[in-house]
Scaffold this motif. Structure first.
Motif, PDB file in Angstrom:
ATOM      1  N   GLN A 122       0.890  -1.171   0.030  1.00 31.31           N
ATOM      2  CA  GLN A 122       0.018   0.069  -0.114  1.00 31.31           C
ATOM      3  C   GLN A 122       0.944   1.206  -0.001  1.00 31.31           C
ATOM      4  O   GLN A 122       0.683   2.344  -0.763  1.00 31.31           O
ATOM      5  N   GLY A 178     -14.337  -7.161   2.075  1.00 31.16           N
ATOM      6  CA  GLY A 178     -13.818  -6.343   3.241  1.00 31.16           C
ATOM      7  C   GLY A 178     -12.593  -6.791   3.523  1.00 31.16           C
ATOM      8  O   GLY A 178     -11.863  -6.258   4.559  1.00 31.16           O
ATOM      9  N   LYS A 179     -11.875  -7.504   2.814  1.00 32.95           N
ATOM     10  CA  LYS A 179     -10.470  -8.071   3.034  1.00 32.95           C
ATOM     11  C   LYS A 179      -9.438  -6.960   2.777  1.00 32.95           C
ATOM     12  O   LYS A 179      -8.252  -7.130   3.023  1.00 32.95           O
ATOM     13  N   GLY A 180      -9.514  -6.058   2.176  1.00 34.19           N
ATOM     14  CA  GLY A 180      -8.600  -5.030   1.580  1.00 34.19           C
ATOM     15  C   GLY A 180      -8.722  -3.493   1.708  1.00 34.19           C
ATOM     16  O   GLY A 180      -9.454  -2.956   1.976  1.00 34.19           O
ATOM     17  N   ARG A 190      -3.772   3.194  -6.303  1.00 31.86           N
ATOM     18  CA  ARG A 190      -4.462   2.612  -5.056  1.00 31.86           C
ATOM     19  C   ARG A 190      -4.604   1.334  -5.255  1.00 31.86           C
ATOM     20  O   ARG A 190      -4.905   0.945  -6.490  1.00 31.86           O
ATOM     21  N   GLN A 229      -9.826  -2.810  -3.970  1.00 30.65           N
ATOM     22  CA  GLN A 229     -10.437  -3.429  -2.764  1.00 30.65           C
ATOM     23  C   GLN A 229     -10.681  -4.969  -2.941  1.00 30.65           C
ATOM     24  O   GLN A 229     -11.228  -4.970  -3.947  1.00 30.65           O
ATOM     25  N   GLN A 230     -10.498  -5.652  -1.995  1.00 27.58           N
ATOM     26  CA  GLN A 230     -10.911  -6.819  -1.905  1.00 27.58           C
ATOM     27  C   GLN A 230     -12.227  -7.243  -1.844  1.00 27.58           C
ATOM     28  O   GLN A 230     -12.762  -6.401  -0.796  1.00 27.58           O
TER      29      GLN A 230
END
Length: 107
Positions: free
Chosen positions: A89, A105-107, A98, A101-102
């Motif tokens: 990151q 909500g894992k990332g 950027r 996003q996983q």
């Protein structure tokens, strides 16, 4: 280094760079005394014409270029030197990206 400019300007810039290098006590340094003595010894007077003045001025300008380059290199090195392992990151943020996003909500 296209044009040399005025010897007094070169002397002042050299002394300024010595002040950056040595700090407040730059007037006590041997380099300060040597630079002033060399400029005083090679100035043009009414009794003699100093042929080595341009040579001294060129050497002083070259030394000034060296001092400036070393100072700027150190500043760049401090700013951009690696600080160890970085997270993905952080690396993505450094280059302006950027990470996606996983799902879940894992990332």
């Amino acid at each position: 280094m296209a044009a040399l400019g005025a010897p007094l300007r070169t002397l002042r810039a050299l002394l300024r760079e010595l002040r950056h290098t040595a700090g407040r006590s730059y007037r006590d340094s041997p380099a300060y005394r040597h630079v002033l003595a060399a400029f005083r010894a090679h100035r043009v007077t009414s009794e003699k014409l100093c042929r080595a003045q341009q040579e001294l001025h060129f050497q002083a300008a070259t030394y000034l270029c060296l001092l400036r380059s070393v100072r700027e290199h150190e500043a760049l090195h401090r700013e951009y030197h690696g600080k160890g392992e970085r997270s993905p990151q952080e690396v993505a943020g450094l280059v302006g990206f950027r990470l996606p996003q996983q799902p879940g909500g894992k990332g």
